[in-house]
Write a protein that holds these residues in place. Sequence first.
Motif, PDB file in Angstrom:
ATOM      1  N   UNK A  54       0.833  -1.207   0.000  1.00 36.79           N
ATOM      2  CA  UNK A  54       0.000   0.000   0.000  1.00 36.79           C
ATOM      3  C   UNK A  54       0.865   1.254   0.000  1.00 36.79           C
ATOM      4  N   UNK A  55       0.647   2.177  -0.928  1.00 35.09           N
ATOM      5  CA  UNK A  55       1.408   3.432  -0.919  1.00 35.09           C
ATOM      6  C   UNK A  55       1.080   4.240   0.335  1.00 35.09           C
ATOM      7  N   UNK A  56       2.028   5.042   0.778  1.00 41.79           N
ATOM      8  CA  UNK A  56       1.834   5.822   2.002  1.00 41.79           C
ATOM      9  C   UNK A  56       0.835   6.956   1.821  1.00 41.79           C
ATOM     10  N   UNK A  57       0.839   7.578   0.662  1.00 41.98           N
ATOM     11  CA  UNK A  57      -0.032   8.746   0.454  1.00 41.98           C
ATOM     12  C   UNK A  57      -0.770   8.677  -0.872  1.00 41.98           C
ATOM     13  N   UNK A  58      -1.052   7.478  -1.326  1.00 36.68           N
ATOM     14  CA  UNK A  58      -1.728   7.314  -2.604  1.00 36.68           C
ATOM     15  C   UNK A  58      -2.461   5.972  -2.611  1.00 36.68           C
ATOM     16  N   UNK A  60      -3.356   2.256  -5.140  1.00 33.81           N
ATOM     17  CA  UNK A  60      -3.085   1.450  -6.321  1.00 33.81           C
ATOM     18  C   UNK A  60      -4.305   0.577  -6.577  1.00 33.81           C
ATOM     19  N   UNK A  61      -4.529   0.241  -7.824  1.00 35.80           N
ATOM     20  CA  UNK A  61      -5.610  -0.658  -8.187  1.00 35.80           C
ATOM     21  C   UNK A  61      -5.014  -2.011  -8.554  1.00 35.80           C
ATOM     22  N   UNK A  62      -5.470  -3.041  -7.887  1.00 36.33           N
ATOM     23  CA  UNK A  62      -4.982  -4.381  -8.175  1.00 36.33           C
ATOM     24  C   UNK A  62      -5.555  -4.813  -9.518  1.00 36.33           C
ATOM     25  N   UNK A  63      -4.732  -5.246 -10.484  1.00 34.93           N
ATOM     26  CA  UNK A  63      -5.261  -5.628 -11.795  1.00 34.93           C
ATOM     27  C   UNK A  63      -6.395  -6.632 -11.691  1.00 34.93           C
ATOM     28  N   UNK A  64      -7.463  -6.364 -12.409  1.00 32.23           N
ATOM     29  CA  UNK A  64      -8.638  -7.236 -12.354  1.00 32.23           C
ATOM     30  C   UNK A  64      -8.368  -8.589 -12.991  1.00 32.23           C
ATOM     31  N   UNK A 128      -9.123  -1.470  -4.863  1.00 33.55           N
ATOM     32  CA  UNK A 128      -8.169  -0.382  -4.651  1.00 33.55           C
ATOM     33  C   UNK A 128      -7.574  -0.522  -3.255  1.00 33.55           C
ATOM     34  N   UNK A 129      -6.265  -0.358  -3.149  1.00 34.26           N
ATOM     35  CA  UNK A 129      -5.550  -0.426  -1.876  1.00 34.26           C
ATOM     36  C   UNK A 129      -4.764   0.848  -1.687  1.00 34.26           C
ATOM     37  N   UNK A 130      -4.765   1.363  -0.474  1.00 34.37           N
ATOM     38  CA  UNK A 130      -3.974   2.553  -0.225  1.00 34.37           C
ATOM     39  C   UNK A 130      -4.222   3.123   1.152  1.00 34.37           C
ATOM     40  N   UNK A 131      -3.609   4.275   1.406  1.00 31.68           N
ATOM     41  CA  UNK A 131      -3.765   4.974   2.677  1.00 31.68           C
ATOM     42  C   UNK A 131      -4.729   6.131   2.478  1.00 31.68           C
ATOM     43  N   UNK A 140     -13.370  -0.107  -3.322  1.00 33.19           N
ATOM     44  CA  UNK A 140     -13.729  -0.121  -4.734  1.00 33.19           C
ATOM     45  C   UNK A 140     -13.207   1.107  -5.461  1.00 33.19           C
ATOM     46  N   UNK A 141     -13.029   0.969  -6.759  1.00 29.21           N
ATOM     47  CA  UNK A 141     -12.747   2.128  -7.604  1.00 29.21           C
ATOM     48  C   UNK A 141     -13.946   3.064  -7.527  1.00 29.21           C
ATOM     49  N   UNK A 142     -13.695   4.341  -7.309  1.00 31.34           N
ATOM     50  CA  UNK A 142     -14.775   5.300  -7.131  1.00 31.34           C
ATOM     51  C   UNK A 142     -14.419   6.614  -7.813  1.00 31.34           C
ATOM     52  N   UNK A 143     -15.390   7.233  -8.517  1.00 30.48           N
ATOM     53  CA  UNK A 143     -15.078   8.483  -9.222  1.00 30.48           C
ATOM     54  C   UNK A 143     -14.897   9.679  -8.295  1.00 30.48           C
ATOM     55  N   UNK A 144     -15.359   9.556  -7.058  1.00 32.67           N
ATOM     56  CA  UNK A 144     -15.311  10.682  -6.127  1.00 32.67           C
ATOM     57  C   UNK A 144     -14.276  10.473  -5.025  1.00 32.67           C
ATOM     58  N   UNK A 145     -14.305   9.283  -4.416  1.00 32.09           N
ATOM     59  CA  UNK A 145     -13.444   9.019  -3.263  1.00 32.09           C
ATOM     60  C   UNK A 145     -12.205   8.228  -3.674  1.00 32.09           C
TER      61      UNK A 145
END
Length: 280
Positions: A54-58, A60-64, A128-131, A140-145
């Motif tokens: 997991x990135x510290x300030x971003x 990543x999307x795990x390939x489907x 999606x994984x991240x901080x 989940x992938x989201x257009x807003x969050x």
Amino acid sequence: MKIKIYFKSFLIFIFAIPTLNSCVRNNDFQTPPLICNNRFDASTTTMAAFVATAPANATITIPATGTPVIFDAYVISSDENGNFYKTISIQDRPENPTVGLQMEVDRASNYADFPVGSHIRIKANGLVLGTDHGTIKIGSVDPVYAIGRIPASLFSRYISGVCNGSNMEIVPIVPTVVSSLSVAKNTKYLNTLVVVNNLKFAPTDLGKTYLDYVSGEGTDTDRNILDAFSNKSIIRNSAFFIGGKKSIPAGSGSIIFVVSRYNFTWQNIIRSLEDVKITN
């Protein structure tokens, strides 16, 4: 003559009904027992290794598609009493965990399907994984969050129970004993279940209830706690917490909670009033 025949036929039919009903009752189709089937193959990685990416300030999307990314975990949170709204906290072991993770889900009553102690398997492909706001999350992938909630309709695509015979495995979760509230403010405990002894609620909160109420409606509420070394932290309860009208207890004792953080504010979340073991 025809009338007599019809009447006789009618009587035969009427008296036959109980017999027919009796036959149905005696031969009810039995609901087959639930059979637990591992939906996903065996783990391809550990939860600790997954979270480490997991990135510290971003994010990543795990390939489907491509190599499956599958790991096992254990549920430690419960939304049965109103806290943990549309989130599930998980850790990599039922005892002495090395890492925790918060899953964002757009569904409620998760405790009914995955109670505390549930051994689960997550297939992260497409998630999606991240901080986010200081906490490592998966969603989940989201257009807003940055990290959205997994839609209820897609939930089973990513999470499943792990079988122990014909049923999902559910094991006791042993809280990690942490020596102080100061020690609990460590990223290694984020989204894991801990217990701190010799705690008490701050004198300023005694006489209050777990929730504040405005016009009869509960609001998200922080209550201050102190340890034996005068370290401070908070217990945070959702506006939906069903124990909200209970009075804050005086005295000292232990509190079990899931360690959480919002940006730079550490906050601890109980699953029910049973996690508060304070006596006068």
